[in-house]
Design a protein around this motif. Structure first.
Motif, PDB file in Angstrom:
ATOM      1  N   ARG A 190     -19.806 -77.658  21.652  1.00 20.52           N
ATOM      2  CA  ARG A 190     -19.402 -77.774  22.971  1.00 20.52           C
ATOM      3  C   ARG A 190     -17.792 -76.912  23.122  1.00 20.52           C
ATOM      4  O   ARG A 190     -17.143 -76.548  24.254  1.00 20.52           O
ATOM      5  CB  ARG A 190     -19.394 -78.669  23.850  1.00 20.52           C
ATOM      6  CG  ARG A 190     -18.946 -79.493  25.080  1.00 20.52           C
ATOM      7  CD  ARG A 190     -19.900 -80.564  25.916  1.00 20.52           C
ATOM      8  NE  ARG A 190     -19.544 -81.438  24.992  1.00 20.52           N
ATOM      9  CZ  ARG A 190     -20.753 -82.218  24.780  1.00 20.52           C
ATOM     10  NH1 ARG A 190     -22.028 -82.392  25.735  1.00 20.52           N
ATOM     11  NH2 ARG A 190     -20.110 -83.737  24.536  1.00 20.52           N
ATOM     12  N   VAL A 239     -26.847 -83.341  15.715  1.00 25.62           N
ATOM     13  CA  VAL A 239     -25.140 -83.523  16.378  1.00 25.62           C
ATOM     14  C   VAL A 239     -25.359 -84.942  15.626  1.00 25.62           C
ATOM     15  O   VAL A 239     -25.783 -86.349  16.356  1.00 25.62           O
ATOM     16  CB  VAL A 239     -25.483 -83.658  17.507  1.00 25.62           C
ATOM     17  CG1 VAL A 239     -24.067 -83.866  17.763  1.00 25.62           C
ATOM     18  CG2 VAL A 239     -26.073 -82.458  17.729  1.00 25.62           C
ATOM     19  N   SER A 240     -24.189 -85.155  15.145  1.00 23.09           N
ATOM     20  CA  SER A 240     -24.175 -86.959  14.801  1.00 23.09           C
ATOM     21  C   SER A 240     -22.531 -87.235  14.156  1.00 23.09           C
ATOM     22  O   SER A 240     -21.756 -86.681  13.847  1.00 23.09           O
ATOM     23  CB  SER A 240     -25.094 -87.416  13.406  1.00 23.09           C
ATOM     24  OG  SER A 240     -24.429 -87.064  12.458  1.00 23.09           O
ATOM     25  N   ASN A 241     -21.292 -88.039  14.724  1.00 18.77           N
ATOM     26  CA  ASN A 241     -20.254 -87.966  14.050  1.00 18.77           C
ATOM     27  C   ASN A 241     -20.276 -89.535  14.993  1.00 18.77           C
ATOM     28  O   ASN A 241     -21.263 -90.706  15.261  1.00 18.77           O
ATOM     29  CB  ASN A 241     -19.020 -87.759  15.397  1.00 18.77           C
ATOM     30  CG  ASN A 241     -18.911 -87.941  16.609  1.00 18.77           C
ATOM     31  OD1 ASN A 241     -18.669 -88.653  17.237  1.00 18.77           O
ATOM     32  ND2 ASN A 241     -18.362 -86.976  17.733  1.00 18.77           N
ATOM     33  N   ASP A 299      -9.716 -77.384  16.525  1.00 15.28           N
ATOM     34  CA  ASP A 299     -10.462 -78.043  16.658  1.00 15.28           C
ATOM     35  C   ASP A 299      -9.862 -78.326  15.074  1.00 15.28           C
ATOM     36  O   ASP A 299      -9.927 -79.444  14.060  1.00 15.28           O
ATOM     37  CB  ASP A 299     -11.644 -78.204  16.225  1.00 15.28           C
ATOM     38  CG  ASP A 299     -12.520 -78.206  17.673  1.00 15.28           C
ATOM     39  OD1 ASP A 299     -12.051 -78.290  18.701  1.00 15.28           O
ATOM     40  OD2 ASP A 299     -13.377 -77.427  18.231  1.00 15.28           O
ATOM     41  N   GLN A 340     -22.333 -80.452  19.173  1.00 16.03           N
ATOM     42  CA  GLN A 340     -21.664 -79.870  18.873  1.00 16.03           C
ATOM     43  C   GLN A 340     -20.802 -78.128  18.804  1.00 16.03           C
ATOM     44  O   GLN A 340     -19.447 -77.640  17.942  1.00 16.03           O
ATOM     45  CB  GLN A 340     -22.316 -79.889  17.054  1.00 16.03           C
ATOM     46  CG  GLN A 340     -23.464 -78.793  16.926  1.00 16.03           C
ATOM     47  CD  GLN A 340     -24.851 -78.334  17.210  1.00 16.03           C
ATOM     48  OE1 GLN A 340     -24.547 -79.430  18.116  1.00 16.03           O
ATOM     49  NE2 GLN A 340     -25.590 -77.647  17.229  1.00 16.03           N
TER      50      GLN A 340
END
Ligand code: BGC
Length: 507
Positions: A164, A5-7, A339, A162
């Motif tokens: 949620r 998970v990355s942002n 989203d 990611q």
């Protein structure tokens, strides 16, 4: 499948969507199903003659007389209390549940919920008098209060980050499925005389048993364990649900978040501080608006409403099944769009959409439904169609967003308290609608639809001016990215509160 998970704002944690998490999510979501079942079941049961004869003979007598005022045949405070008492109990229970959630954990809170549900089901399905029936509804309400507090928290804490947002709406999806199942059960049990209503009310026992046994299988969330200083168990739990070896970063971040949260001794007091004002005010008003769209006038009383416009019992119950199905399907549209187009687009689009539907329904009823008599076939059909289109608009916007926005806009230290206030506000306004709708229908007749239209205009304007976009913003970055730049809310972002934030960032 391993996903990192990355942002830009959030740290990267490795996590897998494990089978175990999936099972936990499914079991917990049963809590949403029971809530939905309780919402949907009461309207159908209230329209069943056997039930009315037994508990509300006066309503039954009135209903038998065809010349009786259309809009008033179901107006009875006790009949409304049958529906509304549940929400009153849930309102009180959600505060107690917020305490058990933090002191004992999410899992025992869900277990309490299932026990309350089972007692409530026993009392309502076996009721021999009105008091027993209402006490049973109160127990169901305690179950809803405990379940609705613990389940969404559990879901967001156990989900890989990611997923949620989507998993949060799974709760609303289960609510809509519960309503639909209830509508179908009503449809079939209405023909079982004289105890069909007992089967309908007893049906909630099945998911309640699943929740009770299921909650013995599921895990306590790592956040809840660490919050209660059971750090080793928390680490173990995290390893188990993430399905990867390296969980240290996520573990540290939970410990850190718990540290910060534990410095706030009284989160309710903190909620009253200026910095909490934007999510607090928006979170509460969203509940008022969600209920004053008029949705539950339809969810609770659809069969009654459809009988009012002239359908026979069967057709009225069948129409409720149709609106229930549309409610489920349109929730998927919400999951897909939330989203992508963002929250604001959905709120604004649906305000216009729901307004048009309410106005058309109101105009047809005002023109064509007299105090006695029924609507002509074509008009009744148009009413059902616009009720369906209206439900669609709600299901992809104010329905799920009423729960999603309060769960993502509070900082961790006030998240559980803020969410508890939102849940209980929701229950309060649901109670108001449940208790008042049939009397309002009697007093205002078709005007009730213009009343809801007025509210929809107000909420559309509120959304336009005051609800900022939160799509794609990291959950702990709301202050910097959302409130500070906002034309109105920035006035509550005092520089002295930044200190705490900067510390948090640098830690
Ligand atoms: C609301 C309920 C409503 C349901 C309809 C939920 O979001 O809180 O009051 O009955 O949506 O699907």
């Amino acid at each position: 499948m391993a996903v990192v998970v990355s942002n830009a704002n959030a740290p990267a944690f490795e996590a897998k969507m494990t089978v175990y998490v999936f099972i936990c999510v499914m079991i917990a979501a049963v809590g949403g199903l029971i809530f939905g079942y309780d919402i949907g079941i009461s309207g159908g049961v209230s329209a069943m003659d056997d039930f009315l004869k037994e508990f509300f003979p006066a309503v039954w007598e009135r209903k038998k007389h065809v010349h009786e005022n259309n809009y008033c045949k179901y107006d009875n405070q006790f009949l409304q209390l049958f529906t509304s008492s549940l929400y009153l109990a849930a309102l009180v229970a959600s505060f107690v549940a917020s305490a058990t959630c933090s002191k004992l954990g999410r899992r025992p809170t869900m277990q309490f919920a299932s026990i309350f549900f089972l007692i409530g089901v026993g009392l309502t399905a076996g009721a021999v008098n009105l008091v027993m029936l209402i006490i049973g509804r109160l127990f169901l309400g305690f179950g809803v209060g405990f379940g609705n507090q613990a389940v969404p928290l559990f879901l967001s804490e156990i989900a890989p980050a990611q997923l949620r947002g989507g998993l949060n709406i799974v709760f609303q999806l289960m609510v809509t499925i519960g309503i639909l199942i209830a509508n179908i059960v009503n449809y079939f049990t209405a023909t079982v005389h004289p105890y069909g209503w007992r089967i309908a009310l007893g049906g909630a026992g099945i998911p309640a048993v699943i929740l009770l046994f299921g909650s013995l299988l599921i895990i306590e969330t790592p956040t809840s364990l660490i919050e209660r200083n059971k750090n080793e168990e928390g680490k173990e739990a995290l390893r188990k649900i993430r399905g990867v070896d390296d969980i240290n970063d996520e573990y540290e971040s939970i410990v850190h978040a718990c540290d910060i949260a534990s410095q706030v001794k009284d989160p309710y007091r903190k909620l009253l501080k200026p910095a909490s004002r934007p999510p607090f005010i928006i979170g509460m008003l969203l509940q008022l608006f969600q209920q004053f769209t008029g949705i539950n006038a339809i969810m609770f009383y659809a069969p009654v409403l459809f009988q009012t416009v002239g359908f026979g019992s069967d057709a009225a119950l069948l129409s409720a099944v149709i609106t229930g199905s549309i409610n489920v399907l349109a929730t998927f549209v919400g999951i897909y769009l939330v989203d992508r187009t963002g929250r604001r687009f959905l709120l604004l689009q649906s305000s216009v959409h729901m307004l048009i539907c309410q106005l058309i329904i109101g105009i047809i009823l005002a023109k064509d439904l007299g105090v006695t008599g029924t609507l002509g076939r074509p008009q009744a059909l148009v009413v059902v169609i616009f009720v369906c289109v209206y439900v669609m608009g709600f299901a992809w916007s104010w329905g799920p967003l009423g729960w999603l926005i309060p769960s993502e806009t509070f900082p961790l230290e006030t998240r559980s308290a803020g969410f508890a206030v939102a849940v209980s506000c929701n229950m309060f306004f649901t109670f108001v609608i449940a208790q008042a709708f049939l009397s309002m229908l009697c007093g205002m007749r078709s005007g009730i639809f213009f009343f809801f239209s007025g509210w929809i205009i107000v909420m559309g304007l509120f959304a336009f001016f005051f609800i900022p976009e939160t799509k794609g913003i990291a959950i702990d970055d709301m202050r910097e990215s959302v409130w500070k730049p906002h034309w109105f809310w920035k006035r509550y972002m005092l520089p002295e509160d930044d200190h705490h934030d900067i510390e948090k960032r640098n830690a």
